[in-house]
Design an enzyme around this catalytic site. Structure first.
Site, PDB file in Angstrom:
ATOM      1  CG  ASN A  11     -25.276 -14.431 -22.909  1.00 37.02           C
ATOM      2  OD1 ASN A  11     -24.630 -14.934 -23.824  1.00 37.02           O
ATOM      3  ND2 ASN A  11     -25.771 -13.204 -22.959  1.00 37.02           N
ATOM      4  CD1 TRP A  12     -20.937 -19.471 -20.998  1.00 37.70           C
ATOM      5  CD2 TRP A  12     -19.751 -20.679 -22.475  1.00 37.70           C
ATOM      6  NE1 TRP A  12     -20.550 -20.634 -20.375  1.00 37.70           N
ATOM      7  CE2 TRP A  12     -19.820 -21.394 -21.259  1.00 37.70           C
ATOM      8  CE3 TRP A  12     -19.059 -21.234 -23.555  1.00 37.70           C
ATOM      9  CZ2 TRP A  12     -19.211 -22.653 -21.094  1.00 37.70           C
ATOM     10  CZ3 TRP A  12     -18.463 -22.485 -23.385  1.00 37.70           C
ATOM     11  CH2 TRP A  12     -18.533 -23.176 -22.167  1.00 37.70           C
ATOM     12  CE  LYS A  13     -23.123 -11.049 -21.562  1.00 41.35           C
ATOM     13  NZ  LYS A  13     -23.141  -9.742 -20.921  1.00 41.35           N
ATOM     14  CG  HIS A  96     -28.024  -9.668 -24.324  1.00 40.63           C
ATOM     15  ND1 HIS A  96     -27.159  -8.607 -24.195  1.00 40.63           N
ATOM     16  CD2 HIS A  96     -27.899 -10.412 -23.196  1.00 40.63           C
ATOM     17  CE1 HIS A  96     -26.539  -8.713 -23.027  1.00 40.63           C
ATOM     18  NE2 HIS A  96     -26.970  -9.802 -22.405  1.00 40.63           N
ATOM     19  CD  GLU A  98     -23.605  -7.798 -23.959  1.00 43.09           C
ATOM     20  OE1 GLU A  98     -23.466  -8.860 -24.578  1.00 43.09           O
ATOM     21  OE2 GLU A  98     -23.329  -7.667 -22.743  1.00 43.09           O
ATOM     22  CD  GLU A 166     -29.456 -10.032 -19.177  1.00 38.24           C
ATOM     23  OE1 GLU A 166     -28.773 -10.811 -18.500  1.00 38.24           O
ATOM     24  OE2 GLU A 166     -29.184  -9.748 -20.358  1.00 38.24           O
ATOM     25  N   GLY A 172     -22.144  -6.685 -16.434  1.00 36.80           N
ATOM     26  CA  GLY A 172     -20.684  -6.659 -16.462  1.00 36.80           C
ATOM     27  C   GLY A 172     -20.061  -5.569 -15.612  1.00 36.80           C
ATOM     28  CB  SER A 211     -23.470  -7.766 -11.693  1.00 35.45           C
ATOM     29  OG  SER A 211     -22.763  -6.943 -12.623  1.00 35.45           O
ATOM     30  N   GLY A 232     -23.906 -13.913 -17.084  1.00 29.41           N
ATOM     31  CA  GLY A 232     -22.848 -13.724 -18.068  1.00 29.41           C
ATOM     32  C   GLY A 232     -21.527 -14.266 -17.549  1.00 29.41           C
ATOM     33  N   GLY A 233     -20.668 -13.354 -17.086  1.00 26.11           N
ATOM     34  CA  GLY A 233     -19.306 -13.704 -16.699  1.00 26.11           C
ATOM     35  C   GLY A 233     -19.198 -14.905 -15.772  1.00 26.11           C
TER      36      GLY A 233
END
Ligand code: 13P
Length: 248
Positions: A11-13, A96, A98, A166, A172, A211, A232-233
């Protein structure tokens, strides 16, 4: 019952412009040299879906990060599931945390989005997860169970879909639950899925997200009922994402 093949999705967000497609090219090359044991997907920002889908090759699936529940209409800035499909996506993340937090998305809305995705022929990845306060209050399993029951549309029965667990506090932050905590929640997710959809829900993958990094992926992906990862990251760089894929 045999579970489906693992799914490792990035997920590149809100990260990524055309120049970052070099990471996709590197990933594609590495996967064609050593085919993965799992399914691999990347969910870039909507602006990159078409180009990523075109460049990704057969071993990388493309997904959206959200869709509207409606098929079309006067929703400025909105993107429908059919538009994602038209751009080359085969999956879409819905619910998600977010979006639940920033845009106040409810379980009921997430279920409508997942249903719209299924109707458009996309595979929704329905996200659930407790906050730190809920975890500390001992409510994690109950919260996640309720989210699964209310965010999963009945239309998902027998159709391709995935759940992503999640924990909000793990996203993150570099923090992760213990492997025992992950197993406990994933087992609860599976039983809620089956309660909601019947035995059709015995095999769709339950991804863990929050993470996930090259150094913890192998342990997390070996936990019973962990059917993949939502990353994610660490999905932004081909080398890190590849190390996670290789751990699946
Ligand atoms: P991180 O892997 O950066 O913690 O993000 C997880 C996530 O939210 C994926 O959807």
């Amino acid at each position: 019952m045999k579970q489906s093949v693992k799914l490792v999705a990035g997920n590149w967000k809100m990260n990524g412009v055309a120049a970052d497609l070099t990471e996709v090219a590197a990933l594609r090359q590495a996967l064609s040299d050593t085919p993965p044991a799992c399914r691999v997907a990347l969910c870039p920002p909507a602006t990159l879906i078409e180009r990523l889908a075109r460049d990704a090759g057969a071993l990388i699936e493309t997904g959206g990060q959200d869709c509207r529940a409606e098929a079309k209409g006067a929703f400025t800035g909105g993107v429908s599931a059919a538009m994602l499909k038209d751009a080359g996506a085969t999956l879409v993340i819905v619910g998600h945390s977010e979006r639940r937090q920033e845009f106040g998305e409810s379980d009921a809305l997430v279920a409508l989005k997942a249903e719209a995705a299924i109707e458009a022929g996309l595979e929704p990845i329905v996200c659930v997860g407790e906050t730190l306060a809920q975890r500390e209050a001992g409510e994690a399993v109950e919260v996640v169970r309720r989210q699964v029951m209310n965010s999963l549309p009945l239309a998902a029965a027998g159709r391709p879909f995935a759940i992503a667990y999640e924990p909000v506090w793990a996203i993150g932050t570099g923090l992760t639950p213990t492997l025992e905590q992950i197993e406990e929640v994933h087992r609860a997710v599976r039983s809620a899925m089956i309660e909601r959809l019947g035995l059709a829900a015995a095999t769709p993958p339950i991804l863990y997200g929050g993470s996930v990094k090259p150094d913890n992926a192998r342990d997390i992906l070996a936990v019973p009922e962990v059917g993949g990862a939502l990353v994610g990251g660490a999905s932004l760089k081909a080398a890190d994402f590849l190390a996670i894929i290789e751990a699946a």
